[in-house]
Design an enzyme around this catalytic site. Structure first.
Site, short mmCIF file in Angstrom:
data_model
loop_
_atom_site.label_atom_id
_atom_site.label_comp_id
_atom_site.label_asym_id
_atom_site.label_seq_id
_atom_site.Cartn_x
_atom_site.Cartn_y
_atom_site.Cartn_z
N SER A 233 35.41 12.80 -27.28
CA SER A 233 35.00 11.79 -26.31
C SER A 233 36.02 11.63 -25.19
CB SER A 233 34.80 10.44 -27.00
OG SER A 233 33.72 10.49 -27.92
N SER B 25 26.04 7.10 -29.85
CA SER B 25 25.32 5.84 -29.72
C SER B 25 23.87 5.98 -30.20
CB SER B 25 25.33 5.37 -28.26
OG SER B 25 24.53 6.24 -27.46
N GLN C 5 40.22 14.45 -33.68
CA GLN C 5 39.12 15.09 -32.96
C GLN C 5 39.15 14.73 -31.48
OE1 GLN C 5 34.92 15.36 -34.61
NE2 GLN C 5 34.59 13.72 -33.14
N GLY C 6 39.33 15.71 -30.62
CA GLY C 6 39.39 15.48 -29.18
C GLY C 6 38.08 15.79 -28.50
N GLU D 85 29.19 16.26 -39.89
CA GLU D 85 29.93 15.00 -39.90
C GLU D 85 29.36 14.00 -40.88
OE1 GLU D 85 31.96 12.03 -36.63
OE2 GLU D 85 30.35 13.36 -36.02
#
Length: 395
Positions: free
Chosen positions: A131, A374, A128-129, A249
């Site tokens: 962040s 976060s 998964q690209g 997710e």
């Protein structure tokens, strides 16, 4: 909510249990990690694919792609049995549970026909690209660019992604990139499927963690190409596609995670009894709290799985398990006491940097409240999108 398993579910449970009992020992004999546990790998993905265990949760409305589908309760049964059997972590998790549902929801028929069968067979691994440095949990800050080239037949991608799980193993990466020059925030982003095998154009650098392992990576794109037909959704509509993926997710797979958590908690409880730490009222109180909170997480996961639409559920789930797992790591070190700071043979010059299971738990869990969004970002999502509170001021 009544979330009971019926006779057909229990028959499915026996089928899953039997299959794992027949196939897992052979895999374990060939592939083990340093602690003797089953190691993830492509061979295991292909074995799962041959057994028909990949893609159980895919919607059948876009046709079959070599997978078999299962009801929600049977998906839960499979997740439970997989975890209880001590089967390895999945290399194909991102492709099966994130990309595939996204293609079924937002992709076209050609994309589904090209990519889903390979995922179902366990043949292609995805990463998964999302962040980037300076755009981790706040994905709207993405700076990686994708520009049309070659008469519009391809996109050329330039930029950097970070904390990319499985990039060192992956064949493909789904990339969120900025395709509209001068766009800001969530505008002008697109969702592209990018092959990783592009020497000189895609570079993967492992990131060494506190645990001494390298599960995450930096990925550099220097003119990497993605075919125009591998744009998912419309150009500039990548933010909507990306949010749809993130909403998936934390589905059935969270139940696998919680069964793993239960095993870790049981290990800490046994250690507390062995060391006598369980006699301390404060430690005993924390052990009970960890157990009770784990039950709440399970019930919450089952409740949200059974609901058609539960706003903010992924953010609530992440807040619950991130803090819980971090506190468990801290408790494990408290229960062990001073020896927790020592390795298996700290005085041996020949001994490599090695950690036992609970030491790895403590060190790895320091990141639990950061990665995957976060705690600050999750609370903002709940405040703004669920409670309707004013948005946080942004510069």
């Amino acid at each position: 909510m009544d979330f009971a398993f019926g006779p057909e579910d229990e028959a499915f449970r026996q089928e899953a249990r039997t299959w794992l009992a027949e196939h897992l020992p052979g895999h374990t004999a060939r592939h083990q990690d340093d602690d003797g546990h089953p190691a993830p790998g492509r061979a295991w993905e292909r074995e799962l694919g041959t057994g028909g265990w990949i893609g159980l949760g895919w919607s059948p409305h876009r046709g079959t792609h070599g997978n078999r589908t299962a009801t929600l309760t049977r998906q839960v049964v499979w997740a439970e049995e997989y975890a209880r059997a001590g089967a390895p972590a999945r290399l194909g998790h991102l492709g099966e549970n994130l990309l595939a549902p996204t293609l079924l929801a937002h992709g076209d028929d050609a994309q589904c026909a090209r990519f889903l069968p390979a995922i179902a067979r366990g043949e292609e691994i995805w990463c998964q690209g999302y962040s980037e440095p300076g755009a981790g949990s706040d994905l709207a800050g993405v700076r990686t660019t994708a520009t049309r080239a070659d008469g519009g037949r391809v996109y050329r991608i330039d930029g950097q992604k970070i904390w990319t799980s499985l990039a060192h193993e992956a064949d493909w990466c789904f990339v969120l990139a900025r395709t509209t020059k001068g766009s800001r925030r969530h505008h002008g982003l697109s969702f592209l499927l990018v092959p990783m095998d592009q020497p000189g154009r895609v570079e993967v650098r492992p990131i060494r963690q506190l645990t001494g392992t390298s599960d995450f990576n930096e990925v550099f794109f220097d003119g990497a190409e993605a075919r125009a037909e591998h744009l998912v959704g419309r150009e500039g509509d990548g933010w909507r596609v990306a949010l749809g993926l993130l909403a998936r997710e934390r589905g059935v797979s969270t139940l696998v995670q919680q069964i793993g958590f239960a095993a870790e908690l049981a290990r800490v409880v046994r250690l507390a009894v062995e060391t006598g730490a369980a006699e301390e009222p404060a430690v005993r109180d924390q052990l009970v709290r960890q157990w009770a909170e784990l039950q709440v997480m399970r019930w919450n996961a089952l409740r949200t799985l059974g609901a058609a639409d539960t706003p903010g559920a992924p953010s609530v789930a992440k807040l619950l398990w991130g803090g819980w797992h971090q506190r468990l790591g801290e408790l494990a070190m408290r229960v062990r006491g001073a020896p927790a700071a020592l390795g298996p043979d700290p005085w041996s010059a020949d001994s490599p940097y090695r950690l036992d299971t609970l030491q790895r738990l403590f060190l790895f869990s320091r990141a639990d409240t950061i990665y995957g969004g976060s705690d600050e970002i999750q609370r903002n999502i709940i405040a703004e999108r669920v409670l309707g509170l004013p948005k946080e001021a942004r510069t």
